[in-house]
Design a protein around this motif. Structure first.
Motif, short mmCIF file in Angstrom:
data_model
loop_
_atom_site.label_atom_id
_atom_site.label_comp_id
_atom_site.label_asym_id
_atom_site.label_seq_id
_atom_site.Cartn_x
_atom_site.Cartn_y
_atom_site.Cartn_z
N LEU A 1 6.45 1.76 -28.58
CA LEU A 1 5.42 0.98 -27.89
C LEU A 1 5.57 1.06 -26.37
O LEU A 1 4.62 1.37 -25.66
N ILE A 2 6.80 0.79 -25.90
CA ILE A 2 7.03 0.81 -24.46
C ILE A 2 6.81 2.21 -23.88
O ILE A 2 6.24 2.39 -22.81
N GLY A 3 7.25 3.23 -24.63
CA GLY A 3 7.08 4.60 -24.19
C GLY A 3 5.61 4.97 -23.99
O GLY A 3 5.22 5.52 -22.96
N GLU A 4 4.81 4.62 -25.00
CA GLU A 4 3.39 4.95 -24.93
C GLU A 4 2.70 4.21 -23.78
O GLU A 4 1.91 4.77 -23.03
N LEU A 5 3.04 2.93 -23.67
CA LEU A 5 2.47 2.10 -22.60
C LEU A 5 2.85 2.65 -21.23
O LEU A 5 2.04 2.68 -20.30
N SER A 6 4.09 3.09 -21.14
CA SER A 6 4.60 3.64 -19.89
C SER A 6 3.78 4.87 -19.46
O SER A 6 3.40 5.02 -18.29
N GLN A 7 3.48 5.73 -20.43
CA GLN A 7 2.69 6.92 -20.15
C GLN A 7 1.31 6.57 -19.61
O GLN A 7 0.83 7.16 -18.64
N VAL A 8 0.66 5.62 -20.28
CA VAL A 8 -0.68 5.22 -19.87
C VAL A 8 -0.67 4.68 -18.44
O VAL A 8 -1.55 4.99 -17.63
N LEU A 9 0.35 3.88 -18.12
CA LEU A 9 0.44 3.32 -16.78
C LEU A 9 0.66 4.42 -15.73
O LEU A 9 0.04 4.41 -14.66
#
Lengths: 224, 224
Positions: free
Chosen positions: B149-157
């Motif tokens: 979850l954090i990884g994916e969110l990090s990419q989007v940001l």
DNA sequence: CGAGCCGGTAACTAAACAGTTACTTGATGG
DNA sequence: CCATCAAGTAACTGTTTAGTTACCGGCTCG
């Protein structure tokens, strides 16, 4: 067996009955309330033990039932006291005396720091909501305590809108709920969050970052 | 008294032993898990009754202990299952396939609606946090579930920062906690909030307004 | 100055509860 | 057709718990 059996009618083991230090009803009452606050906060309504409360308070169940009726009434008393405490401290802030932006920032900071210093308040809220406000609903003392908060917040927002610094759609209840949400969730859910994200949320550095985040988010959401 | 007492050694009242409808271990297991989820969500760990779970599941305590060991292990199973469910649904969102702004908006909407439709998940989190994640900490299955979850969110940001739409200080964990805070607090504390503010927060109109508020706040806090 | 009340103690009771045990039923494979 | 085993039932047990009762002792006031 017992050689000093002078009263044959009712003979029950007579304990030394200890030194009755001093009688102090007020202190005993307050000690029970304090102990109950801790016990209910740590274990919830179902998990709290009446014996444990009496022991923590340095007294016994008889006194607890004498002063508070039963477990449920004691619990409601604890809950009411907790609400009165935060609303009283909040009122002393007088957020209307600063600029609108500073006022909202102050309220956010106060709320966060109060939550941080009173984890038992958050626990009690959690417990009460698990039971769908079953006990709080019966309280008559608390309704008027909260209209003041919304009223004051409403004034500050209006002032800010007139001055052109806040957006027109800013709503007092929404602003308060935003502030409370960000503080409550971070602290009350810190244990599961720290576990699943593998990061200790309660270090001074992280707490400080979240404090700044709350103020930032709150103001960003209402500034023009 | 009993005229058919052929076995004198062990004579215990022999009940009719009912028609054993059909045997279906999988169904029984699932029924216990489902019943336990409801019971734990409604009453917390301390308030939940093992007898009540067995009855809700249409079975009895013997089966419950047979499949799950004891009350604590059953509770942990319920909790793990709840986490797996939300993270699985979340993963299917694929927030990276849209524009960064839409991606974050989608995640906020999803989280809010999932919380709304799964009040038992919020309850379980509350209960577990009351006990300082005592049981969740023992779970080995859940650590890696959340790094994704954090990884994916990090990419989007990151993508949004490169495109110049998000501020540089936007942090993935903070963004997720902001979204979760706003949804969790509103729903889990709806009972005390509705009571103290004298306003029913759960009407369709109010729910809709809060949904829009969450998206607004989340985006306002990270947009340049 | 003593009767009774107020603050306090500790042991008791009835109910509720988690967990166990003794037993039953029916399907399956030899 | 019987030995075995998995699925299931219900009664039992030891402990915990909210709430009660019997009793104590010093203070106050008639």
């Amino acid at each position: 067996m017992n050689d000093t059996g002078e009263s044959a009618k009712k003979k029950i083991k007579r304990p030394p009955a200890e030194r009755t230090a001093q009688r102090d009803p007020e202190r005993t009452r307050a000690a029970i309330l304090e102990a109950a606050t801790q016990e209910f906060a740590e274990n919830g309504m179902g998990g709290a033990r009446v014996d444990a409360i009496a022991e923590r308070a340095g007294t016994n169940k008889r006194m607890l039932y004498h002063y508070f009726g039963d477990k449920e009434q004691l619990y409601l008393r604890v809950l009411e006291e907790a609400y009165v405490s935060i609303r009283t401290a909040e009122r002393a802030l007088n957020i209307g005396t600063r600029s609108p932006e500073e006022g909202i920032g102050e309220l956010a900071l106060f709320t966060w720091r109060y939550f941080l210093q009173h984890p038992e308040f958050l626990s009690l809220l959690g417990t009460e909501n698990l039971h769908r406000a079953r006990w709080l609903r019966q309280s008559v003392r608390l309704k008027e305590l909260h209209s003041h908060l919304i009223g004051e917040l409403s004034q500050v927002l209006e002032e800010g809108k007139k001055a052109g610094v806040f957006i027109e759609s800013a709503d007092p209840l929404h602003v308060y709920l935003t502030i409370a949400s960000l503080g409550y969730f971070y602290l009350s859910n810190q244990y599961t969050l720290s576990t699943i994200f593998g990061r200790d949320l309660i270090t001074p550095g992280n707490l400080d970052a979240w404090e700044r985040h709350i103020v930032h988010v709150t103001l960003a959401s209402i500034k023009r």
